[in-house]
Motif scaffolding. Structure first.
Motif, short mmCIF file in Angstrom:
data_model
loop_
_atom_site.label_atom_id
_atom_site.label_comp_id
_atom_site.label_asym_id
_atom_site.label_seq_id
_atom_site.Cartn_x
_atom_site.Cartn_y
_atom_site.Cartn_z
N GLY A 1 0.82 -1.25 0.24
CA GLY A 1 -0.11 -0.11 -0.02
C GLY A 1 0.94 1.23 0.12
N ALA A 2 2.22 1.09 -0.05
CA ALA A 2 2.85 2.34 -0.10
C ALA A 2 3.07 3.10 -1.23
CB ALA A 2 4.26 2.09 0.61
N VAL A 3 2.86 2.52 -2.51
CA VAL A 3 2.87 3.36 -3.88
C VAL A 3 1.56 3.31 -4.51
CG1 VAL A 3 3.99 3.22 -6.06
CG2 VAL A 3 5.17 2.51 -3.98
N PRO A 4 0.80 3.95 -4.50
CA PRO A 4 -0.55 4.23 -5.19
C PRO A 4 -0.44 3.49 -6.38
CG PRO A 4 0.02 6.45 -4.22
CD PRO A 4 1.32 5.60 -4.10
N GLY A 5 -1.37 2.74 -6.84
CA GLY A 5 -1.60 2.03 -7.95
C GLY A 5 -0.59 0.75 -8.20
N LEU B 1 16.21 -0.79 1.76
CA LEU B 1 15.22 -1.12 2.86
C LEU B 1 15.36 -0.11 3.93
CD1 LEU B 1 15.88 -4.84 3.00
CD2 LEU B 1 14.12 -3.76 1.90
N GLU B 2 16.42 0.54 4.28
CA GLU B 2 16.48 1.67 5.24
C GLU B 2 16.06 2.93 4.76
OE1 GLU B 2 20.74 -0.72 7.03
OE2 GLU B 2 20.92 1.27 5.52
N GLN B 3 15.82 3.14 3.43
CA GLN B 3 15.36 4.49 2.87
C GLN B 3 14.03 3.98 2.02
OE1 GLN B 3 18.48 7.12 1.39
NE2 GLN B 3 19.76 5.56 2.26
N PRO B 4 12.84 3.72 2.63
CA PRO B 4 11.70 3.09 1.77
C PRO B 4 11.20 4.19 1.05
CG PRO B 4 11.23 3.17 4.08
CD PRO B 4 12.77 3.27 4.22
N ASP B 5 11.20 5.42 1.44
CA ASP B 5 10.26 6.39 0.89
C ASP B 5 11.30 6.72 -0.62
OD1 ASP B 5 8.56 6.55 2.84
OD2 ASP B 5 9.45 8.35 3.82
N LEU B 6 12.49 6.80 -0.45
CA LEU B 6 13.38 7.29 -1.74
C LEU B 6 13.38 5.78 -2.89
CD1 LEU B 6 15.17 8.79 -3.41
CD2 LEU B 6 17.11 8.07 -1.93
N THR B 7 13.27 4.91 -2.08
CA THR B 7 13.25 3.59 -3.02
C THR B 7 11.71 3.51 -3.79
OG1 THR B 7 14.62 2.22 -1.49
CG2 THR B 7 13.26 0.89 -3.01
N LYS C 1 9.93 5.90 -4.25
CA LYS C 1 9.97 7.04 -5.43
C LYS C 1 10.42 6.39 -6.69
CE LYS C 1 11.74 11.51 -6.39
NZ LYS C 1 12.66 12.77 -5.90
N HIS C 2 11.55 5.66 -6.64
CA HIS C 2 12.37 5.20 -7.73
C HIS C 2 11.66 3.98 -8.52
CE1 HIS C 2 15.73 7.68 -7.27
NE2 HIS C 2 16.47 7.05 -6.08
N ILE C 3 10.80 3.49 -7.65
CA ILE C 3 9.86 2.33 -8.22
C ILE C 3 8.72 2.96 -9.06
CG2 ILE C 3 8.30 0.44 -7.69
CD1 ILE C 3 10.29 -0.38 -5.22
#
Length: 253
Positions: free
Chosen positions: A37-41, A235-241, A243-245
């Protein structure tokens, strides 16, 4: 337990794109549980290899070929069961190697290709494999494995210091590194799937240069992204990861 429940223990909400996430050596599906659920869509589908968590009674794999031969049909069946929409594959460290070979196996089966392959913590296939300079993990004592895990990072000290707990998780770790040690890259045609590689600036296991070498393994487009940090930076920076995904999968989200 159904085949889908064994391989994909966390059932995602409906979303336009499914992302099958393969964990690092010794890791499990729960490494990606917080991504749901962290990345919409995006419907994140963590993959659970045998020998850990809900599959702890099952024999882990020792060879990559056997792993992807069983996993590919499970992924294709899950994709079909979700309506046959677009899907992508992501893997970290050993999971990146597995993700690459999984895509090759799906192609060999004639199944629908993923729309994207994302990898991190791993140099391109000819540059990854066993840990140089170390004797086989299967021959190491529990104390030696604890020392190795300390050097690699990503494992909490409270677990490494507890012999009873460490003994419980060492079986999948030994098995996964046996897969890694046994892996031999077989040259083949570049993938007809775009690749995004995430490199950490201070990763002792996968340099930025070795990660950039993934470009030679696709003819459908390549993107290199960098993060500050070590082997487990993604894994330690999930928000940035995330974003890239999301940027890689934007055309389908």
């Amino acid at each position: 337990m159904t085949d889908a429940e064994r391989w994909f223990p966390y059932r995602p909400d409906d979303a336009p794109v499914r992302l099958y996430c393969l964990p690092h050596a010794g890791g499990s599906a729960s490494a990606f549980r917080s991504w749901l659920g962290a990345v919409p869509g995006l419907a994140v589908c963590p993959v659970q290899p045998p020998g850990r968590e809900g599959r702890h009674r099952e024999q882990p794999y020792a060879h990559m070929r056997d792993l992807v031969r069983d996993l590919a049909p499970a992924v294709l069946a899950d994709v079909a069961g979700a309506g046959g929409g677009p899907y992508a594959v992501y893997g970290h460290s050993l999971g990146a190697m597995t993700a690459f070979e999984l895509v090759r196996e799906i192609d060999a089966l004639g199944g629908p290709r993923p729309v994207h392959l994302l990898v991190s913590g791993c140099g391109a296939p000819p540059l990854c494999g066993g840990l140089e300079g170390l004797r086989p993990i299967r021959d190491m004592s529990l104390e030696e494995i604890a020392g190795l895990l300390r050097r690699l990072g990503g494992t909490p000290e409270w677990l490494l210091a507890n012999q009873a707990l460490l003994a419980m998780v060492v079986t999948p770790f030994r098995a996964d590194f046996t897969v890694k040690e046994n892996y031999r890259y077989v040259p083949g045609d570049p993938l007809d799937v775009p690749v995004t590689a995430l490199a950490a600036t201070d990763d002792p296991r996968a340099s930025v240069a070795d990660t950039a070498a993934w470009e030679a393994h696709t003819r459908a487009g390549f993107t290199l992204r960098t993060l500050m940090g070590g082997h487990f930076a993604v894994l330690e920076q999930p928000d940035l990861t995330h974003k890239h995904i999301a940027a890689a999968l934007q055309p389908w989200l």
